[in-house]
Enzyme design. Sequence first.
Site, PDB file in Angstrom:
ATOM      1  N   HIS A 263       0.837  -1.202   0.000  1.00 52.07           N
ATOM      2  CA  HIS A 263       0.000   0.000   0.000  1.00 52.07           C
ATOM      3  C   HIS A 263       0.871   1.250   0.000  1.00 52.07           C
ATOM      4  O   HIS A 263       1.609   1.508   0.935  1.00 52.07           O
ATOM      5  CB  HIS A 263      -0.893  -0.024   1.245  1.00 52.07           C
ATOM      6  CG  HIS A 263      -1.906   1.056   1.303  1.00 52.07           C
ATOM      7  ND1 HIS A 263      -1.990   1.934   2.350  1.00 52.07           N
ATOM      8  CD2 HIS A 263      -2.896   1.395   0.440  1.00 52.07           C
ATOM      9  CE1 HIS A 263      -2.998   2.767   2.146  1.00 52.07           C
ATOM     10  NE2 HIS A 263      -3.563   2.460   0.997  1.00 52.07           N
TER      11      HIS A 263
ATOM     12  N   HIS B 110      -0.742  10.966  -2.326  1.00 51.13           N
ATOM     13  CA  HIS B 110      -2.023  10.578  -1.743  1.00 51.13           C
ATOM     14  C   HIS B 110      -2.875  11.750  -1.292  1.00 51.13           C
ATOM     15  O   HIS B 110      -4.034  11.886  -1.684  1.00 51.13           O
ATOM     16  CB  HIS B 110      -1.812   9.635  -0.550  1.00 51.13           C
ATOM     17  CG  HIS B 110      -3.086   9.327   0.179  1.00 51.13           C
ATOM     18  ND1 HIS B 110      -3.526  10.060   1.267  1.00 51.13           N
ATOM     19  CD2 HIS B 110      -4.038   8.377  -0.037  1.00 51.13           C
ATOM     20  CE1 HIS B 110      -4.682   9.580   1.687  1.00 51.13           C
ATOM     21  NE2 HIS B 110      -5.017   8.554   0.917  1.00 51.13           N
TER      22      HIS B 110
END
Length: 253
Positions: free
Chosen positions: A30, A72
């Site tokens: 991730h 992100h």
Amino acid sequence: MSLSARIDGWLAPKPEPRRVAFLSEQPFAHRGLHGGSVLENSRQAFEEAIALGHGIECDVQETADGHAVVFHDYDLDRLTNGTGAVIDQHASALDKLQLNKNGGKILRLREMLALVAGRVPILIEIKSNNARVGPLCLAVRHALEGYGGKAAVMSFNPLVCVWFRRNAEHIVRGLVVTEQDDKKFRDRLARHRNLWIAKPDFLAYDIRDLPSKFARNARERGMPVVTWTVRTPKQQAIAAAHANESIYEVVDE
């Protein structure tokens, strides 16, 4: 098979198995394999995942001048020495910023793809929280042109899948799903509606919601399910039982 599963199979058909086989062949780190001194979505985080032979999940956003960058947060403040919204910055300005923890520069998607160079599969989460998905989807498609490795795009926004189905059908596409705080009938109906709109090749499912009837029905009719974000041994066991593969993080002790 239930009526809802039959309708799902009709309106969101399963993918051709060879098209999505790579999703079930290794776990995905991730935002790269990060933690400790290694920052998420950094060059080193990607290199660490590659060293293990694991796939990479990363996040992509659009700049003010239409480039796709690997980052992100919608704002720069938490992860860099800069401030403000990513969408308000030109790519050339972001090139000059530094990620925290000596993480180097914010990578453009083209740079990230050149770094990985097909060594492991990539899941590209397209960060889009509104209906204006075209410019970022186009930037991602351009970055992927000529890329020889295995890669897929995914998003919470079903319109991203719609865009790629219409404009780059060869690119594998996924719908990201969470059921958190969305347990009522109208919420369940909305999940089916998003599935029918998106017609994805796979689902990326919140580990907190597994086992899930919705995810189980998808798998039973041949649509892979990868699950995020797996952080504990208990979650690893749930992922092994109820998903094709995991998107994981190593939790700092």
